[in-house]
Design a protein around this motif. Structure first.
Motif, PDB file in Angstrom:
ATOM      1  N   ALA A 266      -9.608  14.421 -11.601  1.00 57.22           N
ATOM      2  CA  ALA A 266      -8.480  14.426 -11.366  1.00 57.22           C
ATOM      3  C   ALA A 266      -7.529  14.589  -9.942  1.00 57.22           C
ATOM      4  N   VAL A 267      -7.616  15.979 -10.020  1.00 56.81           N
ATOM      5  CA  VAL A 267      -6.358  16.180  -9.112  1.00 56.81           C
ATOM      6  C   VAL A 267      -7.502  16.090  -7.435  1.00 56.81           C
ATOM      7  N   VAL A 268      -8.607  15.714  -7.247  1.00 61.37           N
ATOM      8  CA  VAL A 268      -9.646  15.861  -6.398  1.00 61.37           C
ATOM      9  C   VAL A 268      -9.503  14.125  -5.952  1.00 61.37           C
ATOM     10  N   PHE A 269      -9.821  13.692  -6.784  1.00 62.52           N
ATOM     11  CA  PHE A 269      -9.449  12.111  -6.699  1.00 62.52           C
ATOM     12  C   PHE A 269      -8.064  11.695  -5.741  1.00 62.52           C
ATOM     13  N   ALA A 270      -7.115  12.036  -6.881  1.00 56.50           N
ATOM     14  CA  ALA A 270      -5.424  11.733  -6.428  1.00 56.50           C
ATOM     15  C   ALA A 270      -5.392  11.876  -5.107  1.00 56.50           C
ATOM     16  N   ALA A 271      -5.389  13.691  -4.885  1.00 57.16           N
ATOM     17  CA  ALA A 271      -5.316  14.222  -3.463  1.00 57.16           C
ATOM     18  C   ALA A 271      -6.098  12.871  -2.402  1.00 57.16           C
ATOM     19  N   GLY A 272      -7.979  12.335  -2.819  1.00 58.33           N
ATOM     20  CA  GLY A 272      -8.886  11.314  -1.597  1.00 58.33           C
ATOM     21  C   GLY A 272      -7.947  10.258  -1.205  1.00 58.33           C
ATOM     22  N   ALA A 273      -6.736   9.903  -2.829  1.00 58.71           N
ATOM     23  CA  ALA A 273      -6.478   8.594  -2.445  1.00 58.71           C
ATOM     24  C   ALA A 273      -5.461   8.622  -1.903  1.00 58.71           C
ATOM     25  N   VAL A 274      -4.914   9.829  -1.770  1.00 56.02           N
ATOM     26  CA  VAL A 274      -3.103   9.400  -0.933  1.00 56.02           C
ATOM     27  C   VAL A 274      -4.173   9.547   0.950  1.00 56.02           C
ATOM     28  N   LEU A 275      -5.034   9.985   0.678  1.00 53.52           N
ATOM     29  CA  LEU A 275      -5.549  10.126   1.985  1.00 53.52           C
ATOM     30  C   LEU A 275      -5.529   8.909   2.451  1.00 53.52           C
ATOM     31  N   ALA A 276      -7.048   8.030   1.484  1.00 55.29           N
ATOM     32  CA  ALA A 276      -7.599   7.176   1.609  1.00 55.29           C
ATOM     33  C   ALA A 276      -6.058   5.789   1.370  1.00 55.29           C
ATOM     34  N   LEU A 277      -5.221   5.927   0.926  1.00 52.41           N
ATOM     35  CA  LEU A 277      -4.537   4.581   1.392  1.00 52.41           C
ATOM     36  C   LEU A 277      -3.289   4.882   2.435  1.00 52.41           C
ATOM     37  N   ALA A 278      -3.562   6.327   2.906  1.00 53.91           N
ATOM     38  CA  ALA A 278      -2.872   6.161   4.596  1.00 53.91           C
ATOM     39  C   ALA A 278      -3.903   5.790   5.259  1.00 53.91           C
TER      40      ALA A 278
ATOM     41  N   SER B  23       6.960  -1.380  12.097  1.00 52.65           N
ATOM     42  CA  SER B  23       7.503   0.356  11.610  1.00 52.65           C
ATOM     43  C   SER B  23       8.819   0.263  10.609  1.00 52.65           C
ATOM     44  N   LEU B  24       9.723  -0.389  11.127  1.00 54.65           N
ATOM     45  CA  LEU B  24      10.899   0.178  11.094  1.00 54.65           C
ATOM     46  C   LEU B  24      11.439  -0.485   9.966  1.00 54.65           C
ATOM     47  N   VAL B  25      10.957  -2.470   9.831  1.00 54.95           N
ATOM     48  CA  VAL B  25      11.568  -3.303   8.630  1.00 54.95           C
ATOM     49  C   VAL B  25      10.087  -2.702   7.931  1.00 54.95           C
ATOM     50  N   ILE B  26       8.628  -2.832   8.018  1.00 52.51           N
ATOM     51  CA  ILE B  26       8.126  -2.822   6.498  1.00 52.51           C
ATOM     52  C   ILE B  26       8.065  -1.731   5.816  1.00 52.51           C
ATOM     53  N   ALA B  27       8.360  -0.425   6.547  1.00 52.61           N
ATOM     54  CA  ALA B  27       9.285   0.895   6.236  1.00 52.61           C
ATOM     55  C   ALA B  27      10.682   0.547   4.970  1.00 52.61           C
TER      56      ALA B  27
ATOM     57  N   VAL C 207       0.925  -1.122  -0.182  1.00 49.68           N
ATOM     58  CA  VAL C 207      -0.529   0.195   0.100  1.00 49.68           C
ATOM     59  C   VAL C 207       0.806   1.325   0.107  1.00 49.68           C
ATOM     60  N   GLY C 208       1.868   1.080   0.447  1.00 46.86           N
ATOM     61  CA  GLY C 208       3.261   2.179   0.408  1.00 46.86           C
ATOM     62  C   GLY C 208       3.642   2.606  -0.586  1.00 46.86           C
ATOM     63  N   VAL C 209       3.505   1.749  -1.171  1.00 42.58           N
ATOM     64  CA  VAL C 209       4.386   1.439  -2.733  1.00 42.58           C
ATOM     65  C   VAL C 209       3.127   2.400  -3.452  1.00 42.58           C
ATOM     66  N   GLY C 210       1.454   1.908  -2.956  1.00 39.78           N
ATOM     67  CA  GLY C 210       0.740   2.926  -4.559  1.00 39.78           C
ATOM     68  C   GLY C 210       0.643   4.280  -4.012  1.00 39.78           C
ATOM     69  N   TRP C 211       0.633   3.718  -2.486  1.00 37.20           N
ATOM     70  CA  TRP C 211       1.049   6.098  -2.105  1.00 37.20           C
ATOM     71  C   TRP C 211       1.892   6.403  -3.053  1.00 37.20           C
ATOM     72  N   GLY C 212       3.188   6.326  -2.529  1.00 32.88           N
ATOM     73  CA  GLY C 212       3.822   6.469  -3.008  1.00 32.88           C
ATOM     74  C   GLY C 212       3.166   7.089  -4.905  1.00 32.88           C
ATOM     75  N   GLU C 213       2.939   6.471  -5.398  1.00 29.97           N
ATOM     76  CA  GLU C 213       1.828   6.295  -7.456  1.00 29.97           C
ATOM     77  C   GLU C 213       1.332   7.466  -6.877  1.00 29.97           C
ATOM     78  N   TYR C 214       0.647   7.545  -6.301  1.00 30.28           N
ATOM     79  CA  TYR C 214      -0.915   8.783  -6.546  1.00 30.28           C
ATOM     80  C   TYR C 214      -0.081  10.154  -5.726  1.00 30.28           C
TER      81      TYR C 214
ATOM     82  N   VAL D 247       4.899   4.741   5.513  1.00 29.82           N
ATOM     83  CA  VAL D 247       4.309   4.059   6.608  1.00 29.82           C
ATOM     84  C   VAL D 247       5.010   4.895   8.095  1.00 29.82           C
ATOM     85  N   LEU D 248       6.595   5.574   8.028  1.00 36.34           N
ATOM     86  CA  LEU D 248       6.783   6.189   9.381  1.00 36.34           C
ATOM     87  C   LEU D 248       6.006   7.028   9.326  1.00 36.34           C
ATOM     88  N   LEU D 249       5.236   7.943   9.174  1.00 40.16           N
ATOM     89  CA  LEU D 249       3.937   9.152   9.321  1.00 40.16           C
ATOM     90  C   LEU D 249       3.215   7.955  10.034  1.00 40.16           C
TER      91      LEU D 249
END
Length: 486
Positions: A327-339, A383-387, A146-153, A188-190
């Motif tokens: 798309a901007v609205v959606f991408a912003a929401g996706a960032v929060l959603a994946l977090a 968290s550190l291992v997963i990060a 999910v962290g990888v997907g978050w980076g994409e968004y 992940v660290l956040l």
């Protein structure tokens, strides 16, 4: 009744030197009554009970509704074509069987160990360890994926708003030609810092993010459905049933998370009543949203356009509306959603380790809690291992590895229902799986079907993970088990 052994029986089952025979050690069980008593005894000194039905439901929705629909959909469509809708149904039915089993077990055994604890009470310590080891893979790798997907968004949002993109070296690990996936590690660290702040605070934050993610997916469906064309559904099943099942195995990743509700058992005010309800509610809501989003996506955008692997839901909105605003609205929401997914699944991972530590199978430091009821050392180490994992490994292998570990654990929960129905029919059940024993058997078969739909490379990685787990159990866990001293 709990099995009772006479001194003669106990002596006969022990090997030389008074140690339990290997077979007994592998199959020893932790009685349901003992599991329940442990959770009650820990009140005031361990995890704190403060969650009701809605908080538990938000955990289930928060952990489930994430990368599977925001990112993995784009990888599944080229495999199944428009029939990806059926792939979601197939994966959803498999998850539903297991959700029913989880609902029955969670109502009976309100322990934070989830499937691990259920296996310990029914199948025995070794299979419980295997289940817990698989859950480490499930939750740990899922957070990384999910962290990888978050980076994409994050990168897509940056590009949509400024026209700039993050350097490839900071968006991918060495396996993809980069150096490190910095955004993936950062989220992940956040989430780690949010969890260290206390479960009450992080559960409120998760609830807000869940509302946002549901809202943006509803927005996507409302916009994309206006552009649905009948021709985009033909041919409906270009890759045949093999494509549907292969995509279903990948999309099963989309349903991972509803079981996170059961990891909150020891923090629920009324677990017997609220856990089964929260599990079923979150599953039904998530499944409905997934099917609607899949229908709108492939109906509005021809499935062959997904083949480049770069078509996202935000990109579809731009093509449909002709403007990047939505798309901007959606991408912003996706960032929060994946977090929110990272936050909740990371929480679930720490609770599984908490339960295994309390049983002596992993070091005691993982079950130490602070004044707020937070397992600090557990949260920091996990968290550190997963990060690091999120920073170095790409999404595809992470998603597949997560799915196979989860399917194995889910199959064991269905087996646990069958075992307890036969051996402990007297136990009170707040929820009963309808159609048992047929339904749990179908649950096991559905999990096996999707597991065998996966590639040889995924199986080899899974078997390698199990081999490491066996080494850890026989080298440490079996000798340190709390039941070893009974």
């Amino acid at each position: 009744m709990v099995d009772q052994k006479t001194p003669a029986d106990a002596a006969a089952s022990r090997g030389r030197g008074g140690a339990p025979a290997i077979r007994e050690r592998l199959t020893r069980r932790k009685p349901v009554e003992e599991l329940v008593a442990e959770t009650q005894a820990a009140e005031g000194t361990g995890l704190q009970r403060h969650m009701g039905f809605w908080q538990l439901s938000m955990i289930g929705i928060g952990a489930t509704l994430g990368t599977g629909i925001f990112v993995v959909l784009g990888e599944a469509v080229p495999v199944a074509g428009p029939a990806v809708i059926l792939s979601f149904v197939l994966a959803g039915l498999t998850a539903l069987f297991s959700a029913l089993a989880y609902a029955e077990m969670a109502g009976m055994i309100p322990a934070s160990g989830s499937a691990y604890s259920y296996s310990y009470a029914t199948i025995g310590e070794f299979m419980a360890w295997v289940c817990g080891w698989c859950l480490m893979l499930t939750y740990g790798v899922s957070v990384a994926a999910v962290g990888v997907g978050w980076g994409e968004y994050i990168n897509e949002l940056l590009h949509l708003t400024t026209g700039l993109s993050l350097p490839q070296a900071l968006l991918a690990g060495p396996m993809e030609g980069g150096l490190v996936n910095l955004p993936a590690a950062a989220v992940v660290l956040l989430s780690m810092f949010a969890l260290l702040g206390g479960v009450r605070e992080s559960s409120r934050l998760n609830a807000v993010m869940v509302v946002v993610k549901v809202a943006i997916l509803v927005m996507f469906v409302a916009i994309a459905v206006t552009a649905v064309q009948e021709g985009n559904f033909a041919p409906f099943m270009p890759m045949g049933m093999a494509g549907v099942s292969a995509a279903g195995a990948t999309l099963f990743f989309s349903y991972i998370g509803f079981d996170s509700v059961s990891t909150a058992s020891e923090e629920a005010r009324n677990p017997q009543r609220d856990l089964p309800r929260a599990i079923m509610f979150s599953m039904i809501l998530v499944t409905a949203i997934y099917c609607l989003v899949a229908f709108a996506a492939v109906g509005a955008f021809n499935w062959t356009g997904f083949a480049d692997g770069e078509t996202s839901l935000a990109g579809i909105l731009t093509k449909v509306t002709g403007t990047p605003v939505w798309a901007v609205v959606f991408a912003a929401g996706a960032v929060l959603a994946l977090a929110s997914v990272v936050l909740v699944v990371l929480y679930s991972q720490t609770r599984i380790l908490y339960a295994m530590s309390r049983d002596g199978l992993i070091p005691a430091a993982f079950s130490e809690v602070d004044a707020k009821g937070t397992p600090c050392i557990n949260t920091l180490v996990t968290s550190l291992v997963i990060a690091v994992l999120a920073a170095l490994v790409p999404l595809g292998p992470l998603a597949d590895a997560t799915s196979i570990g989860t399917l194995f654990a889910f199959a064991l929960v269905n087996v646990a229902v069958l075992v307890l129905r036969r051996t402990r029919p007297d136990l009170p059940r707040a929820f009963r799986v309808p159609g048992a024993p047929v339904t749990p058997v179908l649950g096991v078969l559905a999990c096996a079907f999707l597991m065998f739909s996966m590639s040889l490379s995924v199986w080899l990685a899974f078997l390698a993970w199990l081999a490491v787990g066996f080494a850890v159990y026989f080298g440490y866990g079996m000798r340190r088990s709390a039941l070893e001293r009974v």
